[in-house]
Scaffold this motif. Structure first.
Motif, mmCIF file in Angstrom:
data_model
loop_
_atom_site.group_PDB
_atom_site.id
_atom_site.type_symbol
_atom_site.label_atom_id
_atom_site.label_comp_id
_atom_site.label_asym_id
_atom_site.label_seq_id
_atom_site.Cartn_x
_atom_site.Cartn_y
_atom_site.Cartn_z
ATOM 1 N N MET A 1 0.839 -1.198 0.000
ATOM 2 C CA MET A 1 0.000 0.000 0.000
ATOM 3 C C MET A 1 0.872 1.244 0.000
ATOM 4 O O MET A 1 1.867 1.325 0.709
ATOM 5 N N LEU A 2 0.491 2.227 -0.809
ATOM 6 C CA LEU A 2 1.218 3.477 -0.873
ATOM 7 C C LEU A 2 0.395 4.547 -0.165
ATOM 8 O O LEU A 2 -0.624 5.017 -0.688
ATOM 9 N N LYS B 1 -2.950 10.873 -11.612
ATOM 10 C CA LYS B 1 -3.233 9.448 -11.778
ATOM 11 C C LYS B 1 -4.058 8.872 -10.622
ATOM 12 O O LYS B 1 -4.220 7.661 -10.524
ATOM 13 N N GLY B 2 -4.516 9.737 -9.744
ATOM 14 C CA GLY B 2 -5.443 9.301 -8.712
ATOM 15 C C GLY B 2 -4.846 8.964 -7.369
ATOM 16 O O GLY B 2 -5.574 8.510 -6.465
ATOM 17 N N ALA C 1 10.102 11.754 -14.995
ATOM 18 C CA ALA C 1 9.265 11.808 -13.793
ATOM 19 C C ALA C 1 7.921 11.141 -14.042
ATOM 20 O O ALA C 1 7.410 10.392 -13.189
ATOM 21 N N MET C 2 7.335 11.381 -15.193
ATOM 22 C CA MET C 2 6.058 10.747 -15.519
ATOM 23 C C MET C 2 6.212 9.229 -15.649
ATOM 24 O O MET C 2 5.351 8.460 -15.202
ATOM 25 N N ALA C 3 7.329 8.800 -16.246
ATOM 26 C CA ALA C 3 7.569 7.361 -16.387
ATOM 27 C C ALA C 3 7.775 6.701 -15.028
ATOM 28 O O ALA C 3 7.277 5.596 -14.773
ATOM 29 N N ALA D 1 2.200 1.169 -11.090
ATOM 30 C CA ALA D 1 1.834 -0.049 -11.802
ATOM 31 C C ALA D 1 2.298 -1.313 -11.099
ATOM 32 O O ALA D 1 1.720 -2.383 -11.293
ATOM 33 N N GLY D 2 3.359 -1.203 -10.285
ATOM 34 C CA GLY D 2 3.909 -2.402 -9.660
ATOM 35 C C GLY D 2 4.799 -3.162 -10.627
ATOM 36 O O GLY D 2 4.923 -2.809 -11.806
#
Length: 400
Positions: free
Chosen positions: A1-2, A24-25, A301-303, A310-311
């Motif tokens: 969990m983040l 991205k939520g 940064a986006m990558a 995504a894990g």
């Protein structure tokens, strides 16, 4: 969990990371740590618009206060990270506070190289931060005689800006041409001609051994052949090194930056983006690269955020096409891919004499990079064929 993410470094890469997380939520705790007191700002204008065109410091800010506040990030400015503990998953700050994290993104960028001589001497400057730029701009207003040590992109831009303001400027470098390390001696020779045409004095193939002093101030640059280049303002622009000193005891793999895998991950829960990140790139046969380019800061940064969220199963290797640019005396020079000095350089369209052309860079029969001099549209052909046999570029050009 983040639930807690800490981003260290509040420039373009760090800001993009926190904004992308929210976009991205991600709704958990989010902290952005920056060692400067300013809100996140853009660095490319520091050597151009801010230095020579009267921009105010606020003009370099990447976001207005209300836009930044909407990201809902715990912004720690003027606060330096001093350590990272992988086992405890904490980032230690200069205040002594320890920030816990479930994931950390390192985006601390670079610090300027300095000469062993002249550091701290009045009139000797470096240009990396917004404060550096403001100090240098104020000093240039006095109309000094300027010497710039280092003819890479930054040094050449500073020299062009200072000369554009009507100042006496000398550009000094150990190489035989400006930008030799960045784009090779052939194009570097054209850059030299551009500077000479505008009145910049070039001292090339020269080694700096010291500074001539006038009390506590500088009065010139000493060269190994005994020559003194007169100057009462000296800018040292001899490159930068990744800002990783604070990670010395972290156990992270360090070298020329933070050593990451193809996903930009340095260790479990730790990622890197921007100038400080070093990772294997398939376009150069898996050799490690580190890109000091504004476009890469945001893209990486986006990558990183995409891979973090995504894990392991959803992560994708980061494989950007490098892109950079410089503006000097009205010339817009753009590069794509790699333009190594040992590559074969070929002008494939336009004219060097007219200062509007596209140059292709070939290595071992492969197109590895391209450069457009006032020719952005012409670069598209090179971009589509990067990594392909050089013969395909020749066939395409012949068919046009």
């Amino acid at each position: 969990m983040l639930n807690r993410i800490v981003v260290v470094g509040a420039a373009a890469a760090g800001l993009t990371a926190v904004e992308t997380l929210r976009a991205k939520g991600y709704e958990g705790g989010l902290t952005l740590v920056g060692d400067e007191r300013h809100p996140p700002y853009d660095r490319p204008p520091l050597s151009k618009e801010l230095l020579g065109e009267g921009w105010e410091p606020r003009s370099t800010w990447l976001r207005k206060e209300d836009v930044l506040a909407a990201v809902e990030v715990d912004l720690r400015l003027g606060c330096r990270a001093t350590g990272l503990d992988q086992a405890a998953r904490t980032v230690t700050l200069s205040t002594g506070e320890k920030l816990p994290y479930d994931a950390a993104i390192i985006a601390t960028g670079l610090r300027p190289r300095r000469l062993p001589c002249g550091d701290g001497l009045r009139g000797v400057h470096v240009l990396r931060s917004l404060d550096d730029a403001v100090r240098l701009r104020e000093a240039l207003l006095a109309g000094p005689k300027v010497a710039v040590i280092g003819a890479g992109f930054l040094g050449a831009e500073i020299a062009a800006t200072a000369r554009g303001a009507g100042l006496d400027v000398t550009l000094i470098d150990t190489n035989d041409q400006p930008l030799a390390r960045q784009v090779g001696v052939e194009i570097g020779g054209l850059v030299a001609g551009l500077h000479r045409d505008h009145g910049v004095r070039l001292v090339l193939g020269a080694d700096v051994v010291g500074m001539a002093r006038d009390g506590a101030g500088v009065r010139g640059v000493l060269l190994s052949d005994g020559t003194v280049v007169d100057a009462d303002l000296v800018v040292v622009a001899i490159g930068s090194v990744p800002a990783v000193d604070w990670l010395a005891d972290s156990g992270l793999p360090l070298g020329d930056g933070v050593l990451c895998d193809t996903y930009c991950r340095a260790a479990p829960g730790v990622w890197a983006a921007g100038d400080v990140a070093n990772w294997p790139h398939p376009m150069v046969a898996g050799a490690r690269v580190r890109l000091e380019q504004r476009t890469n800061a945001a893209q990486q940064a986006m990558a990183v955020v995409a891979n973090l969220l995504a894990g392991d199963e959803g992560a994708r290797p980061y494989t950007p096409v490098p892109f950079g640019w410089t503006h000097q005396f009205g010339a817009k020079i753009q590069t794509i891919g790699w333009c190594p000095p040992d590559a074969r350089t070929e002008i494939i369209s336009g004219s060097a004499a007219d200062r509007e052309f596209v140059a292709a860079y070939h290595r071992d029969g492969i197109l590895v990079g391209g450069l457009g001099w006032n020719s952005a549209r012409g670069l598209r052909q090179c971009r589509m064929l990067l990594g392909r046999p050089s013969a395909e570029l020749a066939a395409t050009a012949a068919a046009v």
